[in-house]
Structures are given as C-alpha cells and as structure tokens.
Write an enzyme that holds these catalytic residues in place. Structure first.
Site, PDB file in Angstrom:
ATOM      1  N   ARG A 136       0.815  -1.225   0.000  1.00  0.00           N
ATOM      2  CA  ARG A 136       0.000   0.000   0.000  1.00  0.00           C
ATOM      3  C   ARG A 136       0.844   1.268   0.000  1.00  0.00           C
ATOM      4  O   ARG A 136       0.514   2.237  -0.674  1.00  0.00           O
ATOM      5  CB  ARG A 136      -0.886   0.046   1.251  1.00  0.00           C
TER       6      ARG A 136
ATOM      7  N   ASP B 136     -14.371   4.663  -0.156  1.00  0.00           N
ATOM      8  CA  ASP B 136     -14.977   4.176   1.085  1.00  0.00           C
ATOM      9  C   ASP B 136     -15.896   5.212   1.736  1.00  0.00           C
ATOM     10  O   ASP B 136     -16.744   4.854   2.552  1.00  0.00           O
ATOM     11  CB  ASP B 136     -13.880   3.784   2.094  1.00  0.00           C
TER      12      ASP B 136
ATOM     13  N   TYR C  21       0.137 -13.217  -0.557  1.00  0.00           N
ATOM     14  CA  TYR C  21       0.709 -12.920  -1.880  1.00  0.00           C
ATOM     15  C   TYR C  21       1.942 -12.041  -1.683  1.00  0.00           C
ATOM     16  O   TYR C  21       2.177 -11.520  -0.591  1.00  0.00           O
ATOM     17  CB  TYR C  21      -0.318 -12.242  -2.804  1.00  0.00           C
TER      18      TYR C  21
HETATM   19  C1  LIG Z   1      -7.522  -5.946   5.189  1.00  0.00           C
HETATM   20  C2  LIG Z   1      -7.961  -5.226   3.954  1.00  0.00           C
HETATM   21  C3  LIG Z   1      -7.590  -5.708   2.721  1.00  0.00           C
HETATM   22  C4  LIG Z   1      -7.994  -5.039   1.556  1.00  0.00           C
HETATM   23  N1  LIG Z   1      -7.625  -5.534   0.367  1.00  0.00           N
HETATM   24  C5  LIG Z   1      -8.002  -4.895  -0.763  1.00  0.00           C
HETATM   25  C6  LIG Z   1      -7.570  -5.385  -2.021  1.00  0.00           C
HETATM   26  O1  LIG Z   1      -6.862  -6.385  -2.112  1.00  0.00           O
HETATM   27  N2  LIG Z   1      -7.947  -4.708  -3.152  1.00  0.00           N
HETATM   28  C7  LIG Z   1      -8.716  -3.556  -3.086  1.00  0.00           C
HETATM   29  O2  LIG Z   1      -9.018  -2.974  -4.159  1.00  0.00           O
HETATM   30  N3  LIG Z   1      -9.147  -3.080  -1.893  1.00  0.00           N
HETATM   31  C8  LIG Z   1      -8.800  -3.706  -0.747  1.00  0.00           C
HETATM   32  N4  LIG Z   1      -9.210  -3.231   0.451  1.00  0.00           N
HETATM   33  C9  LIG Z   1     -10.077  -2.037   0.512  1.00  0.00           C
HETATM   34  C10 LIG Z   1      -9.292  -0.754   0.362  1.00  0.00           C
HETATM   35  O3  LIG Z   1      -8.226  -0.712   1.261  1.00  0.00           O
HETATM   36  C11 LIG Z   1     -10.173   0.475   0.595  1.00  0.00           C
HETATM   37  O4  LIG Z   1     -11.393   0.311  -0.081  1.00  0.00           O
HETATM   38  C12 LIG Z   1      -9.478   1.720   0.058  1.00  0.00           C
HETATM   39  O5  LIG Z   1      -8.259   1.947   0.746  1.00  0.00           O
HETATM   40  C13 LIG Z   1     -10.369   2.952   0.183  1.00  0.00           C
HETATM   41  O6  LIG Z   1      -9.669   4.072  -0.288  1.00  0.00           O
HETATM   42  P1  LIG Z   1     -10.208   5.542   0.000  1.00  0.00           P
HETATM   43  O7  LIG Z   1      -9.223   6.453  -0.669  1.00  0.00           O
HETATM   44  O8  LIG Z   1     -11.643   5.632  -0.370  1.00  0.00           O
HETATM   45  O9  LIG Z   1     -10.172   5.710   1.576  1.00  0.00           O
HETATM   46  P2  LIG Z   1      -8.963   5.670   2.598  1.00  0.00           P
HETATM   47  O10 LIG Z   1      -7.862   4.812   2.100  1.00  0.00           O
HETATM   48  O11 LIG Z   1      -9.553   5.363   3.928  1.00  0.00           O
HETATM   49  O12 LIG Z   1      -8.405   7.171   2.606  1.00  0.00           O
HETATM   50  C14 LIG Z   1      -9.106   8.221   3.251  1.00  0.00           C
HETATM   51  C15 LIG Z   1      -8.140   9.366   3.503  1.00  0.00           C
HETATM   52  O13 LIG Z   1      -8.878  10.478   4.012  1.00  0.00           O
HETATM   53  C16 LIG Z   1      -8.226  11.011   5.152  1.00  0.00           C
HETATM   54  N5  LIG Z   1      -9.263  11.620   5.991  1.00  0.00           N
HETATM   55  C17 LIG Z   1     -10.166  11.005   6.771  1.00  0.00           C
HETATM   56  N6  LIG Z   1     -10.960  11.897   7.377  1.00  0.00           N
HETATM   57  C18 LIG Z   1     -10.544  13.123   6.972  1.00  0.00           C
HETATM   58  C19 LIG Z   1     -10.970  14.455   7.264  1.00  0.00           C
HETATM   59  N7  LIG Z   1     -11.994  14.713   8.086  1.00  0.00           N
HETATM   60  N8  LIG Z   1     -10.325  15.498   6.673  1.00  0.00           N
HETATM   61  C20 LIG Z   1      -9.276  15.266   5.818  1.00  0.00           C
HETATM   62  N9  LIG Z   1      -8.821  14.015   5.534  1.00  0.00           N
HETATM   63  C21 LIG Z   1      -9.458  12.965   6.091  1.00  0.00           C
HETATM   64  C22 LIG Z   1      -7.540   9.809   5.779  1.00  0.00           C
HETATM   65  O14 LIG Z   1      -6.479  10.198   6.629  1.00  0.00           O
HETATM   66  C23 LIG Z   1      -7.072   9.040   4.547  1.00  0.00           C
HETATM   67  O15 LIG Z   1      -5.810   9.488   4.092  1.00  0.00           O
HETATM   68  C24 LIG Z   1      -8.801  -3.867   1.637  1.00  0.00           C
HETATM   69  C25 LIG Z   1      -9.173  -3.378   2.892  1.00  0.00           C
HETATM   70  C26 LIG Z   1      -8.758  -4.054   4.021  1.00  0.00           C
HETATM   71  C27 LIG Z   1      -9.152  -3.522   5.333  1.00  0.00           C
END
Ligand SMILES: Cc1cc2nc3c(=O)[nH]c(=O)nc-3n(C[C@H](O)[C@H](O)[C@H](O)COP(=O)(O)OP(=O)(O)OC[C@H]3O[C@@H](n4cnc5c(N)ncnc54)[C@H](O)[C@@H]3O)c2cc1C
Length: 393
Positions: free
Chosen positions: A107, A291, A213
């Site tokens: 990651r 998310d 993996y």
């Molecule tokens: C164990 C595990 C395994 C996974 N494996 C996979 C996989 O193999 N393949 C896959 O596609 N997905 C996988 N996922 C899912 C994936 O990790 C998430 O869906 C993805 O990281 C979501 O990305 P995002 O950018 O939406 O949110 P996030 O990665 O949660 O990023 C959100 C960002 O917003 C910031 N933030 C939060 N609140 C605020 C605020 N109020 N103000 C400013 N900034 C803020 C946070 O600090 C963070 O940097 C896995 C998840 C888990 C838990």
C-alpha cells in the site's frame, strides 16, 4: 480547458487517483488531508485489471512494473489439508484478456507512486475537514486547524468515517462487521523453504480465511488472516497483535499457513466495519468517492479498485459537463457508479459467509460449486475486469 476549481478531502488511494485524473484533464485541484504526512500502513493490496488499466493510463506503468508483483495464479485451498478448490492463471492471462495485468503491491508503494503524479505543494496535510456549506455558486469548507477554503466542487474521499458524508447526510457510525484481520509482512528469505510460486493463495475454513501474496517487487510476502468475532472496541489499522495470538486464531490450520504467520516478526490487527449502501452520494456541488460512500468488505479485493474507478468516471463526467451545472455532472457520476459498486458490496458480503462455512454439507456444496463454476479466475470475471470506468456508459 476546464475552469473549475476542485477540493478533494482525503489523500488516500481514491483521493489521490481522482486528483491526478482531474489535474490531467485540466482542472485546478487541491487535496486536504488530515494526517501530518501521506502514509499508508497495513500491508498489501490486490488489484485487478479494471484498476491497473487506469493506473497505467495515468502514467504509473514504469513505477508499478518496478514496485508491484505480477502473480502467476490465484489458488483457493482448504484450510486443513490444503486441497485445491480452484486454481486459475492470473498473468499473463489478464493482459491477454483485458489488456492490463493483475498486480499485488504494498500500500505504501502504491500511495507514493500515485502521489508522484500530483504536485506535493497542492496536498495540504494537517487539514482535517470539520464542515462544509454549499453557497450556490461555490462550496466553502473549513478545517480543524482554522483554515477555510472555497472551491467550485468538493469531493469527499475521506474514507469510511467520512466527515463530508456526515456533513451532507448526517452522522451515522459504521457498524462492526464481526470480522478481525491479522496482517503481516514476511521477508521472503524466511519462507524460502516453502517454495511458494509467485502467486496469490487463499485458504478457506470454518469461521475464517487466510490470504497471502507477494509485494515490494517480490521481497515481502503479505498475509491477511480473517477470523470472526462477536465484538470489537477499537478500530485502527496499526493496532499491534502478537504473532502468538494470530497463531492461536489459526490453530489447526495447514502447516503452510502457520509457518507463514510464525515467520512474521510482528503483526497487526484490524477490525472490519460496514455501512449500508447510501441512496445518494451527491448534494449540489459536493460528492463522495471510495470508502466514503461505498465501503465494502475486502472479499472481492475491489475496495481500492472501485475508488480508483470512481475518480476517472467523476473526471469524465465533469469534463463532459463543463459549462453546465456541476450538480448535473455529479448526479451523472453517481448514477453511473452506484449499480456497479452496489453489486460488489453485495458480492463481498456474500463472500464472508461463503468463505467461512463450517465443514459439513454446505461447505461440500460450495466446494463442488467452485470446482464446477471456476468463478474466481479472470476468465469468469469479464464483467468486472473488462470495464472501462472512463467511458460514460
Ligand atoms: C484488510 C484489507 C484488505 C484489503 N484488500 C483490498 C484489495 O486487495 N484490493 C482492493 O481494491 N481493496 C482492498 N481493500 C479495501 C481498500 O483498502 C479500501 O477500499 C481503500 O483503501 C479505500 O480508499 P479511500 O481512498 O476511499 O479511503 P482511505 O484509504 O480510507 O483514505 C481516506 C483518507 O482520508 C483522510 N481523511 C479522513 N478523514 C478526513 C478528514 N476529516 N479530513 C481530511 N482528511 C481525512 C484519511 O487520513 C485518509 O488518508 C482492503 C481493505 C482491508 C481492510
């Protein structure tokens, strides 16, 4: 050239990808991230060709070829005796079928690769969003540190606890999904005796499953072991668990599983949370991605991939809607995206039950079905992998 200014809240995989795509399309983009620096912890990520195709197009091919791994196969096995339930080629099959590889990547590597495509001075760290308001012809947002900004459009890419989501639709806490993951990274020389193929294996058993993996150019083996639990009272990617505790959770599992866990110096425990799908993602000039609007169980390996897809569809909608009302472009974006991510949310939930069946008639029926359908390989996932999120269809 698009004239609009865009504020993205959150510099995770979703927010950064959207920022790169929007900037490449000519928008003025700034990112506001709560953390004091860009970090990703928690090990590896699996990415199908639907996501890697986008990252290659955005210009990250060379870096991904350096840092990521191309697993040769995906292999599902029984928890206790290691019997094969399904096995399918991943690479080069994915490129032959879909023009992009299947990758596994650390990651932190993925995040820094995507961040390299966006000017660092436009990532405003230490900015935790606390509120926003649509003023009709612009949006205003404010942060815990006292800063206030305005933009034509604001995008909440701030994860499952999204503050923008709470601002738009009201606060509602996510619910513990009854699953905990033990996660670890093992230097490959420590498990060299296992002679593992460069592939992805997942072991399914009663009340849990275990996935491993390679990441970091093949230097590390990433593992995630899921077990079911009734309660949980902390929520943190980086909570430490002992290796001994993880071994207890996988008591009686195949020696390969236990050998991998015991080769780790440390492991982390992470609890899975869930939300019901939202009926809408956008209000006026504000919308959500990743998310923040559609968290999903990681049992289709598509959470980050869908956040990546969101960013390019959103970009295409804003480009196509240039000159019109931003709210219309945002509505089009969510109309295009919602059916696909809802399907994946449902499939991911169903896999929790499917992967964790107790040994007995239901498990035997599942195993027979897997042997017949071979539905985990790339040939069977055309609807998922062949999808081009930049096409407005
Ligand atoms: C164990 C595990 C395994 C996974 N494996 C996979 C996989 O193999 N393949 C896959 O596609 N997905 C996988 N996922 C899912 C994936 O990790 C998430 O869906 C993805 O990281 C979501 O990305 P995002 O950018 O939406 O949110 P996030 O990665 O949660 O990023 C959100 C960002 O917003 C910031 N933030 C939060 N609140 C605020 C605020 N109020 N103000 C400013 N900034 C803020 C946070 O600090 C963070 O940097 C896995 C998840 C888990 C838990």
């Amino acid at each position: 050239m698009p004239q609009r200014t865009i504020a993205i809240i959150g510099a995770g995989i979703g927010g950064l990808t959207a920022a790169v795509a929007l900037r490449q399309a000519g928008f003025e983009v700034d990112i506001y991230e709560q953390a004091p620096e860009l970090t990703e912890v928690g090990g590896g990520i699996n990415m199908g060709p639907n996501a890697t195709r986008i990252l290659y197009r955005l210009g990250f091919g060379d870096a991904l070829d350096r840092e990521a791994v191309r697993p040769a196969s995906t292999h599902q096995r029984r928890w206790q005796d290691g019997r094969t339930l399904q096995r399918a080629p991943l690479n080069p099959r994915c490129e032959e079928l879909y023009g992009a590889p299947h990758l596994t990547v650390h990651r932190a590597d993925l995040l820094s690769i995507i961040a390299s495509g966006f000017p660092a001075e436009r990532v405003h760290v230490g900015h935790r969003l606390v509120g926003s308001s649509d003023r009709g012809d612009h949006v205003e947002a404010w942060f815990e540190n006292g800063a206030r900004i305005t933009a034509d459009v604001v995008i909440g890419a701030d994860g499952i606890h999204s503050a923008l989501r709470a601002t738009l639709f009201g606060a509602e806490a996510p619910v513990f999904a009854g699953c905990v993951a033990y996660r670890g990274l093992v230097p490959v020389e420590r498990v060299a005796d296992l002679g593992l193929e460069i592939g992805s294996q997942s072991w399914v058993g009663p009340g849990g499953h275990f996935v491993h993996y390679f990441v970091a150019g093949g230097r590390l083996l990433n593992f995630v072991g899921w077990t079911e639990h009734d309660t949980w009272n902390r929520e943190d990617w980086t909570d430490r668990a002992t290796v001994a505790r993880a071994l207890t959770a996988f008591e009686g599992w195949h020696p390969q599983v236990r050998r991998i866990i015991s080769a780790a110096e440390t492991c982390f425990v992470w609890a899975l949370f869930d939300r019901e799908p939202l009926p809408r993602w956008s209000v006026g000039r504000a919308t959500l991605l990743g998310d923040a609007c559609h968290p999903m169980y990681p049992f289709m390996g598509q959470g980050a991939a869908q956040a990546i897809e969101d960013g390019v569809t959103l970009t295409a909608c804003l480009v196509a809607g240039e000159g019109g009302a931003p709210a219309e472009a945002l509505s089009r974006y969510e109309e295009l995206r919602r059916p696909r991510v809802t399907r994946l949310q449902e499939m991911s939930r169903a896999n929790k039950t499917r992967f964790h069946l107790a040994d007995g008639p239901s498990q035997e029926a599942r195993d027979a079905e897997w042997a017949r359908a071979r539905d985990r390989g790339p040939d069977a996932l055309r609807w998922l992998y062949d999808f081009d999120a930049s096409t407005l269809r």
